[in-house]
Design a protein around this motif. Sequence first.
Motif, PDB file in Angstrom:
ATOM      1  N   ILE A  68       0.858  -1.479  -0.271  1.00  0.00           N
ATOM      2  CA  ILE A  68       0.146   0.243  -0.203  1.00  0.00           C
ATOM      3  C   ILE A  68       0.970   0.996  -0.015  1.00  0.00           C
ATOM      4  CG2 ILE A  68      -1.736   1.517   1.310  1.00  0.00           C
ATOM      5  CD1 ILE A  68      -2.818  -0.998   2.233  1.00  0.00           C
ATOM      6  N   LEU A  69       1.975   1.273   0.431  1.00  0.00           N
ATOM      7  CA  LEU A  69       2.554   2.364   0.474  1.00  0.00           C
ATOM      8  C   LEU A  69       3.671   2.426  -0.316  1.00  0.00           C
ATOM      9  CD1 LEU A  69       4.348   4.546   2.400  1.00  0.00           C
ATOM     10  CD2 LEU A  69       5.833   2.481   3.376  1.00  0.00           C
ATOM     11  N   ASP A 107       1.127   4.142  -8.017  1.00  0.00           N
ATOM     12  CA  ASP A 107       0.913   2.775  -8.761  1.00  0.00           C
ATOM     13  C   ASP A 107       1.104   1.397  -8.365  1.00  0.00           C
ATOM     14  OD1 ASP A 107      -0.739   1.107 -10.876  1.00  0.00           O
ATOM     15  OD2 ASP A 107       1.688   1.384 -12.742  1.00  0.00           O
ATOM     16  N   LEU A 108       0.981   0.268  -9.003  1.00  0.00           N
ATOM     17  CA  LEU A 108       0.979  -0.799  -8.537  1.00  0.00           C
ATOM     18  C   LEU A 108       0.889  -1.886  -9.594  1.00  0.00           C
ATOM     19  CD1 LEU A 108       2.387  -1.875  -5.551  1.00  0.00           C
ATOM     20  CD2 LEU A 108      -0.696  -2.601  -5.308  1.00  0.00           C
ATOM     21  N   SER A 109       1.932  -3.351  -9.532  1.00  0.00           N
ATOM     22  CA  SER A 109       1.616  -4.248 -10.558  1.00  0.00           C
ATOM     23  C   SER A 109       0.131  -4.973  -9.783  1.00  0.00           C
ATOM     24  CB  SER A 109       3.143  -4.581 -10.702  1.00  0.00           C
ATOM     25  OG  SER A 109       3.235  -5.576  -9.546  1.00  0.00           O
ATOM     26  N   HIS A 124      19.459  -5.892   5.150  1.00  0.00           N
ATOM     27  CA  HIS A 124      19.362  -7.008   4.097  1.00  0.00           C
ATOM     28  C   HIS A 124      17.954  -6.977   4.088  1.00  0.00           C
ATOM     29  CE1 HIS A 124      23.170  -8.758   3.634  1.00  0.00           C
ATOM     30  NE2 HIS A 124      23.926  -8.722   4.581  1.00  0.00           N
ATOM     31  N   TYR A 125      16.716  -6.308   3.988  1.00  0.00           N
ATOM     32  CA  TYR A 125      15.876  -6.009   4.468  1.00  0.00           C
ATOM     33  C   TYR A 125      15.706  -6.571   3.084  1.00  0.00           C
ATOM     34  CZ  TYR A 125      16.742  -1.679   2.623  1.00  0.00           C
ATOM     35  OH  TYR A 125      17.573  -0.782   1.605  1.00  0.00           O
ATOM     36  N   PRO A 126      13.909  -7.110   3.456  1.00  0.00           N
ATOM     37  CA  PRO A 126      13.190  -7.273   1.251  1.00  0.00           C
ATOM     38  C   PRO A 126      13.165  -5.822   1.402  1.00  0.00           C
ATOM     39  CG  PRO A 126      11.638  -8.137   3.017  1.00  0.00           C
ATOM     40  CD  PRO A 126      12.749  -7.471   4.276  1.00  0.00           C
ATOM     41  N   GLN A 127      13.491  -5.873  -0.222  1.00  0.00           N
ATOM     42  CA  GLN A 127      13.113  -4.521  -1.365  1.00  0.00           C
ATOM     43  C   GLN A 127      12.168  -4.054  -1.928  1.00  0.00           C
ATOM     44  OE1 GLN A 127      17.279  -5.403  -3.307  1.00  0.00           O
ATOM     45  NE2 GLN A 127      18.237  -5.744  -2.107  1.00  0.00           N
ATOM     46  N   TYR A 128      11.478  -2.978  -1.843  1.00  0.00           N
ATOM     47  CA  TYR A 128      10.594  -3.046  -2.557  1.00  0.00           C
ATOM     48  C   TYR A 128      10.874  -1.296  -3.277  1.00  0.00           C
ATOM     49  CZ  TYR A 128       6.887  -5.633  -0.737  1.00  0.00           C
ATOM     50  OH  TYR A 128       6.048  -7.104   0.032  1.00  0.00           O
ATOM     51  N   PRO A 129      10.703  -1.476  -4.299  1.00  0.00           N
ATOM     52  CA  PRO A 129      11.018  -0.387  -5.371  1.00  0.00           C
ATOM     53  C   PRO A 129      10.072   1.111  -5.000  1.00  0.00           C
ATOM     54  CG  PRO A 129      10.432  -1.863  -6.887  1.00  0.00           C
ATOM     55  CD  PRO A 129      10.030  -3.275  -5.428  1.00  0.00           C
TER      56      PRO A 129
END
Length: 202
Positions: free
Chosen positions: A93-94, A101-103, A153-158
């Motif tokens: 949501i962020l 936009d969100l895929s 080493h966190y999950p990578q979100y664009p």
Amino acid sequence: MNVIYTILADKRFLWLLFLINGAGSIYGYIWYESQLATTPSIFIPFVPDSPTASLFFTFVLLAFILGKNWPIIEALALITLVKYGIWAVVMNILSLIVLGDLSWQGYMLIASHGAMALQAILYGRFYKLKLWHVLLAAVWTLHNDVIDYVYMHYPQYPGLELYVKEIGYFTFWLSIVCIGIALYYVRIMKQGKNFHIPSYHS
């Protein structure tokens, strides 16, 4: 036991969720493939957070199918499924807010991770948790936060790289809340309010 819990304890439903969670775990590890390729081997067990959480729950379901309880796995599954289920919903949501936009994959992740958190809560009455199970799971969970946001080493979100500190702070307190939820279930166990999975091999 009401109709909802009767359905949850049905072996056919357990098998269905077992297959869904197993397949989801495999997909999740594939999703992390590119990040894992550049991750030092010592940190790899703590990087693919969501698929590891769903893998814990897959083993919980396997135990239920066998008419058993594996409480330490139940504690790990409960805390991490709720944590990373909620976390992924919030992050997607962020991403939508930041990027505009969100895929379709993002919307799929919102739905699937929301379901992850829900199933962990729904099955909570079938767990057999004790305090030490939750404490061990809490150590794993908080250690994971250190790997993610101290060793980065966190999950990578664009689009969310600029908010890593805020996300790390949110993640830590989300962990605390989820540990609190697990402690609540320990209290339920002590009061004898939990349910029992039928022994399908008796």
